[in-house]
Design a protein around this motif. Structure first.
Motif, short mmCIF file in Angstrom:
data_model
loop_
_atom_site.label_atom_id
_atom_site.label_comp_id
_atom_site.label_asym_id
_atom_site.label_seq_id
_atom_site.Cartn_x
_atom_site.Cartn_y
_atom_site.Cartn_z
N THR A 74 -65.79 25.95 83.56
CA THR A 74 -65.12 27.24 83.71
C THR A 74 -63.86 27.12 84.56
O THR A 74 -62.82 27.70 84.24
N ARG A 75 -63.95 26.36 85.61
CA ARG A 75 -62.79 26.18 86.50
C ARG A 75 -61.63 25.50 85.76
O ARG A 75 -60.46 25.89 85.92
N GLU A 76 -61.94 24.51 84.95
CA GLU A 76 -60.89 23.82 84.18
C GLU A 76 -60.24 24.77 83.18
O GLU A 76 -59.01 24.75 82.98
N ALA A 77 -61.06 25.61 82.55
CA ALA A 77 -60.52 26.59 81.61
C ALA A 77 -59.60 27.58 82.31
O ALA A 77 -58.51 27.91 81.81
N LEU A 78 -60.01 28.04 83.48
CA LEU A 78 -59.20 29.00 84.22
C LEU A 78 -57.87 28.39 84.65
O LEU A 78 -56.84 29.07 84.66
#
Length: 210
Positions: A74-78
């Motif tokens: 999720t952090r990479e996507a954000l």
């Protein structure tokens, strides 16, 4: 052959089920027949059971990781969606997305500053607020007051809200072939959680086309 069948049966049991079976099938009978003499055997059996449970749990954990290894966190996507956001903001958005269930659609809108410069920040926030409250009961919001991340129950709900906002705020949408050139209010990303910490997402290039 008998031992192979027993091994296959054990592999099918969950760690908790295996531990319960082991307790009733091995430990309790030993205590019943041998009394205090069974304590060394019971201790040894418990150690074996604990090791087996840990191995089974590790298998479950790694099998889930393998299943979703091709997905980003999720952090990479954000960070892809908001490349200029601070780590503090990314952490805040990540925390908001933690509340989303697997495969429930999330609309994430990254703002277009050219549109904001043309139409003012107040108008931008008005449109985002419409995404947040449309079709909901009074005082309910789907964005956690972020004006960026909008959680929906279904894709049908998401695109129904899109249509409603388009009717209310047509200037947020644009004609890509219009002259002079028009600006969309932002970029729309559709996001799903998959697994404990992974996600699937992509930009909907047509979302803000009128």
């Amino acid at each position: 052959m008998f031992l192979q069948k027993i091994s296959l049966l054990m592999s099918l049991l969950s760690p908790l089920a295996w531990f319960i079976w082991f307790t009733y099938a091995v430990i309790l009978p030993l205590c019943t027949f041998l009394g205090w003499l069974a304590l060394p055997f019971v201790f040894f059996a418990l150690v074996i059971a604990d090791v087996f449970v840990i191995i089974q749990l590790l298998k479950v954990t790694y099998s889930e990781d393998d299943e979703y290894e091709t997905f980003l966190t999720t952090r990479e996507a954000l960070k892809t969606i908001f490349p200029e956001a601070s780590n503090k903001d990314i952490k805040k958005y990540d925390k908001q997305l933690d509340k989303v269930k697997d495969f429930e659609p999330v609309l994430i809108i990254s703002p277009n500053h050219n549109w904001i410069n043309q139409h003012t920040l107040q108008n931008y926030q008005m449109v985002m607020n419409a995404f947040a409250i449309d079709s909901l009961q009074q005082n309910n919001r789907r964005d956690g007051n972020s004006l960026l991340i909008f959680h929906f129950s279904t894709m049908t709900e998401l695109y129904t809200v899109r249509q409603n906002v388009r009717t209310l705020h047509p200037n947020a949408y644009f004609n890509p072939v219009a002259q002079p050139k028009q600006e969309p209010i932002g970029a729309a990303w559709i996001f799903y959680k998959v697994g404990a910490s992974k996600c699937d997402f992509g930009e909907d290039d047509n979302f803000f086309i009128c």
